[in-house]
Design an enzyme around this catalytic site. Structure first.
Site, short mmCIF file in Angstrom:
data_model
loop_
_atom_site.label_atom_id
_atom_site.label_comp_id
_atom_site.label_asym_id
_atom_site.label_seq_id
_atom_site.Cartn_x
_atom_site.Cartn_y
_atom_site.Cartn_z
N HIS A 97 0.92 -1.17 -0.02
CA HIS A 97 0.01 0.27 0.05
C HIS A 97 0.82 1.39 0.11
O HIS A 97 0.70 2.14 -0.70
CB HIS A 97 -0.89 -0.07 1.08
N GLU A 98 1.81 1.33 0.85
CA GLU A 98 2.84 2.34 0.97
C GLU A 98 3.57 2.57 -0.64
O GLU A 98 3.80 3.73 -0.87
CB GLU A 98 3.75 2.18 1.98
N HIS A 105 2.90 9.17 -6.69
CA HIS A 105 3.78 10.27 -6.68
C HIS A 105 4.62 10.26 -8.09
O HIS A 105 4.69 11.39 -8.76
CB HIS A 105 4.79 10.40 -5.75
#
Length: 228
Positions: A97-98, A105
């Site tokens: 998820h991170e 980004h």
């Protein structure tokens, strides 16, 4: 003690506690289930980042529990000790998820870019809003209350913009984990959905509580105007 404040506080507390209970409950259950891939959270994160051309993004271990996050300023994926070292379904789900945020980004995902640009305004608005709202209510000064509402609306908007950012990161994580073979079979995939779905509830709860508070102040504003 205004009954509106009491009611909103109770509802907000119930929503928040329920979301936290769901997160911790699912995390604890699936942190005891090892992924058949045998990969740790750190290894999954590194592979996802590398396969998306993010070789320069480090995977770092940070202290605490459920302190995992992507730092857009440092461009680093930071994982709590358990997630970093564990090969559980919960750990690799959180790590993926991170990494989803890191990919967002890189691709300049619209909601993420907008949220980042909101941060300087949010820092000012979140600091001033409580004082303006309380002063407006205490002194019965409609102008201050209205200004506080405007600032608090920025806080609410930030919560709402956060929702698509988090859900998109989880969606990316689930697809990548299935494609890359980090999870195997319907049971492990169910675990990933449970962990990430529960985590997303915390953001939904935050947005609901913020909306409730905003409606509370709007009601007070109209009530104050009617009395005037």
């Amino acid at each position: 003690m205004n009954p509106i404040f009491v009611l909103v506080s109770i509802i907000g507390l119930v929503i928040t506690l329920w979301a936290q209970w769901k997160v911790r409950g699912n995390y604890q259950i699936w942190s005891r289930v090892r992924a058949r891939s045998g990969l740790t959270g750190a290894e999954v994160a590194r592979r996802i980042l590398d396969r998306n051309g993010l070789y320069h993004v480090p995977v770092q271990m940070v202290p605490g529990s459920l302190t995992d996050h992507y730092d857009p300023t440092a461009r680093a994926v930071r994982l709590s000790e358990h997630v970093y070292t564990s090969d559980s379904i919960a750990a690799i789900s959180v790590a993926a998820h991170e990494c989803g945020h890191a990919i967002q980004h890189k691709e300049a995902y619209g909601a993420l870019v907008f949220r980042h640009r909101m941060v300087p305004v949010l820092n000012i608005a979140s600091g001033l809003a409580p004082f303006l709202l309380m002063a407006g209510i205490f002194f019965k000064f409609t102008g201050l209350l209205m200004l506080g509402l405007i600032f608090f609306s920025v806080v609410v908007l930030f919560h709402l913009v956060t929702l698509p950012v988090e859900y998109n990161a989880s969606s990316r994580a689930k697809k990548i984990m299935a494609i890359e073979g980090f999870v195997h079979g319907p049971e492990e995939e169910r675990g990933v959905r449970r962990v990430l779905g529960a985590a997303a509830l915390t953001y939904v709860a935050g947005a609901l509580v913020a909306l409730l508070e905003l409606l509370q102040y709007v009601f007070i504003l109209f009530f104050q105007n009617d009395r005037d």
